[in-house]
Design a protein around this motif. Structure first.
Motif, PDB file in Angstrom:
ATOM      1  N   LEU A 119     -23.368 -16.979 -64.742  1.00  0.00           N
ATOM      2  CA  LEU A 119     -24.133 -15.951 -64.030  1.00  0.00           C
ATOM      3  C   LEU A 119     -23.216 -14.877 -63.454  1.00  0.00           C
ATOM      4  N   ARG A 120     -22.078 -15.329 -62.899  1.00  0.00           N
ATOM      5  CA  ARG A 120     -21.133 -14.369 -62.327  1.00  0.00           C
ATOM      6  C   ARG A 120     -20.573 -13.457 -63.413  1.00  0.00           C
ATOM      7  N   GLN A 121     -20.283 -14.061 -64.581  1.00  0.00           N
ATOM      8  CA  GLN A 121     -19.744 -13.256 -65.679  1.00  0.00           C
ATOM      9  C   GLN A 121     -20.773 -12.243 -66.181  1.00  0.00           C
ATOM     10  N   ARG A 122     -22.050 -12.697 -66.307  1.00  0.00           N
ATOM     11  CA  ARG A 122     -23.088 -11.774 -66.751  1.00  0.00           C
ATOM     12  C   ARG A 122     -23.285 -10.653 -65.733  1.00  0.00           C
ATOM     13  N   LYS A 123     -23.227 -11.016 -64.438  1.00  0.00           N
ATOM     14  CA  LYS A 123     -23.397  -9.991 -63.404  1.00  0.00           C
ATOM     15  C   LYS A 123     -22.266  -8.977 -63.473  1.00  0.00           C
ATOM     16  N   THR A 124     -21.035  -9.481 -63.655  1.00  0.00           N
ATOM     17  CA  THR A 124     -19.889  -8.575 -63.748  1.00  0.00           C
ATOM     18  C   THR A 124     -20.011  -7.673 -64.959  1.00  0.00           C
ATOM     19  N   THR A 125     -20.457  -8.255 -66.084  1.00  0.00           N
ATOM     20  CA  THR A 125     -20.613  -7.464 -67.306  1.00  0.00           C
ATOM     21  C   THR A 125     -21.665  -6.376 -67.127  1.00  0.00           C
ATOM     22  N   LYS A 126     -22.788  -6.726 -66.486  1.00  0.00           N
ATOM     23  CA  LYS A 126     -23.843  -5.742 -66.255  1.00  0.00           C
ATOM     24  C   LYS A 126     -23.360  -4.617 -65.345  1.00  0.00           C
ATOM     25  N   GLU A 127     -22.628  -4.996 -64.288  1.00  0.00           N
ATOM     26  CA  GLU A 127     -22.121  -3.979 -63.378  1.00  0.00           C
ATOM     27  C   GLU A 127     -21.142  -3.046 -64.092  1.00  0.00           C
ATOM     28  N   SER A 128     -20.292  -3.657 -64.952  1.00  0.00           N
ATOM     29  CA  SER A 128     -19.336  -2.836 -65.695  1.00  0.00           C
ATOM     30  C   SER A 128     -20.045  -1.887 -66.647  1.00  0.00           C
ATOM     31  N   LEU A 129     -21.076  -2.405 -67.323  1.00  0.00           N
ATOM     32  CA  LEU A 129     -21.829  -1.551 -68.248  1.00  0.00           C
ATOM     33  C   LEU A 129     -22.573  -0.446 -67.501  1.00  0.00           C
ATOM     34  N   ALA A 130     -23.128  -0.817 -66.330  1.00  0.00           N
ATOM     35  CA  ALA A 130     -23.841   0.194 -65.547  1.00  0.00           C
ATOM     36  C   ALA A 130     -22.882   1.302 -65.104  1.00  0.00           C
ATOM     37  N   GLU A 131     -21.679   0.891 -64.686  1.00  0.00           N
ATOM     38  CA  GLU A 131     -20.693   1.889 -64.273  1.00  0.00           C
ATOM     39  C   GLU A 131     -20.277   2.767 -65.443  1.00  0.00           C
ATOM     40  N   SER A 132     -20.078   2.126 -66.630  1.00  0.00           N
ATOM     41  CA  SER A 132     -19.711   2.896 -67.810  1.00  0.00           C
ATOM     42  C   SER A 132     -20.816   3.876 -68.194  1.00  0.00           C
ATOM     43  N   ALA A 133     -22.078   3.404 -68.117  1.00  0.00           N
ATOM     44  CA  ALA A 133     -23.206   4.278 -68.444  1.00  0.00           C
ATOM     45  C   ALA A 133     -23.287   5.454 -67.484  1.00  0.00           C
ATOM     46  N   SER A 134     -23.029   5.164 -66.187  1.00  0.00           N
ATOM     47  CA  SER A 134     -23.059   6.238 -65.196  1.00  0.00           C
ATOM     48  C   SER A 134     -21.964   7.263 -65.465  1.00  0.00           C
ATOM     49  N   ASN A 135     -20.774   6.760 -65.837  1.00  0.00           N
ATOM     50  CA  ASN A 135     -19.671   7.681 -66.133  1.00  0.00           C
ATOM     51  C   ASN A 135     -19.982   8.543 -67.349  1.00  0.00           C
ATOM     52  N   ILE A 136     -20.587   7.915 -68.375  1.00  0.00           N
ATOM     53  CA  ILE A 136     -20.930   8.663 -69.581  1.00  0.00           C
ATOM     54  C   ILE A 136     -21.982   9.727 -69.263  1.00  0.00           C
ATOM     55  N   THR A 137     -22.963   9.337 -68.424  1.00  0.00           N
ATOM     56  CA  THR A 137     -24.007  10.300 -68.050  1.00  0.00           C
ATOM     57  C   THR A 137     -23.410  11.486 -67.302  1.00  0.00           C
ATOM     58  N   GLU A 138     -22.506  11.189 -66.376  1.00  0.00           N
ATOM     59  CA  GLU A 138     -21.868  12.276 -65.631  1.00  0.00           C
ATOM     60  C   GLU A 138     -21.060  13.182 -66.564  1.00  0.00           C
ATOM     61  N   SER A 139     -20.384  12.560 -67.538  1.00  0.00           N
ATOM     62  CA  SER A 139     -19.608  13.358 -68.496  1.00  0.00           C
ATOM     63  C   SER A 139     -20.526  14.256 -69.317  1.00  0.00           C
ATOM     64  N   LEU A 140     -21.655  13.701 -69.747  1.00  0.00           N
ATOM     65  CA  LEU A 140     -22.599  14.499 -70.530  1.00  0.00           C
ATOM     66  C   LEU A 140     -23.162  15.653 -69.701  1.00  0.00           C
ATOM     67  N   MET A 141     -23.455  15.362 -68.428  1.00  0.00           N
ATOM     68  CA  MET A 141     -23.976  16.424 -67.580  1.00  0.00           C
ATOM     69  C   MET A 141     -22.920  17.505 -67.351  1.00  0.00           C
ATOM     70  N   GLY A 142     -21.654  17.081 -67.211  1.00  0.00           N
ATOM     71  CA  GLY A 142     -20.584  18.057 -67.057  1.00  0.00           C
ATOM     72  C   GLY A 142     -20.439  18.935 -68.284  1.00  0.00           C
ATOM     73  N   ILE A 143     -20.539  18.307 -69.462  1.00  0.00           N
ATOM     74  CA  ILE A 143     -20.465  19.076 -70.709  1.00  0.00           C
ATOM     75  C   ILE A 143     -21.652  20.019 -70.828  1.00  0.00           C
ATOM     76  N   SER A 144     -22.826  19.522 -70.382  1.00  0.00           N
ATOM     77  CA  SER A 144     -24.016  20.364 -70.426  1.00  0.00           C
ATOM     78  C   SER A 144     -23.856  21.594 -69.534  1.00  0.00           C
ATOM     79  N   ARG A 145     -23.306  21.375 -68.319  1.00  0.00           N
ATOM     80  CA  ARG A 145     -23.078  22.517 -67.430  1.00  0.00           C
ATOM     81  C   ARG A 145     -22.071  23.505 -68.029  1.00  0.00           C
TER      82      ARG A 145
END
Length: 230
Positions: free
Chosen positions: A123-149
């Motif tokens: 459970l701890r590993q899955r939680k860590t993986t989800k948090e890491s993926l969520a952070e990566s997704a957030s970073n990608i979204t911010e990068s896309l928004m920056g490129i869009s601007r």
């Protein structure tokens, strides 16, 4: 020991049953020692052993009663010695039974603890993986928004120089259409990111492809604007 004919058969049968129950108890104790669990299985084995001890105790009492009824003192003493040996063996079996139960319960407890720890680690590993993926997704979204601007700024600059780039107006219009199409691709990428729990590997591939397509479009737009004759 030599006894009266009337009493030989019951004594011999009683001896045989005592030996039989003794062997069955030893086998059952070994089964308890090897029991992998769960506790319900151990409870069933213990119930069977208790029943065998009850029968064994009854046969030993019968043999003791037969011994006391012997006419010859030598026969009586010989049977009583055998009764005493059977009692000692029964006590030894009871001690082995208790030890087997203790060992089995410890093994079951350790197994349950290991399973619980493994479940927590998973459970701890899955939680860590989800948090890491969520952070990566957030970073990608911010990068896309920056490129869009950045692209919006490029479009604004292009509009300011439209007079000097009249000959390339058609190319700019086509680039604008491609940019609108790319906006739909970005939206699709964001939707895919939110579904990463069910389709992690597919989401990663789609995000990568969407980003590659977006960057290709950016390069294409930059190329058309900076090098319109190439």
């Amino acid at each position: 020991p030599k006894m009266a004919a009337a009493g030989c058969v019951p004594v011999r049968v009683c001896h045989q049953e005592i030996v039989k129950f003794d062997l069955e108890i030893k086998a059952a104790v070994q089964d308890i020692r090897d029991c992998p669990g769960p506790l319900s299985a151990l409870t069933e084995l213990n119930a069977a052993v208790k029943e065998k001890f009850r029968h064994l105790r009854g046969r030993i009492q019968e043999l003791e009663q037969m011994a006391r009824e012997q006419d010859k003192e030598s026969d009586k003493q010989a049977l009583l010695r055998e009764v005493e040996n059977h009692k000692k063996q029964m006590l030894s079996n009871q001690a082995a039974w208790r030890k087997a139960n203790l060992a089995c319960k410890i093994a079951i407890d350790n197994s349950e603890k290991d399973q619980l720890l493994q479940g927590r680690d998973s459970l701890r590993q899955r939680k860590t993986t989800k948090e890491s993926l969520a952070e990566s997704a957030s970073n990608i979204t911010e990068s896309l928004m920056g490129i869009s601007r950045m692209m919006a700024q490029q479009v604004q600059q292009s509009e300011e120089t439209v007079q000097t780039l009249a000959n390339s107006s058609r190319t700019i219009l086509e680039a604008n259409e491609e940019f609108k199409s790319m906006s739909g691709t970005i939206q699709l990428g964001r939707k895919l990111i939110t579904k990463y729990n069910r389709r992690e590997l597919t989401d990663k591939l789609l995000i990568f492809l969407a980003l590659a397509l977006f960057l290709a479009t950016v390069l294409y737009i930059l190329k058309k604007r900076l090098f319109p004759f190439l």
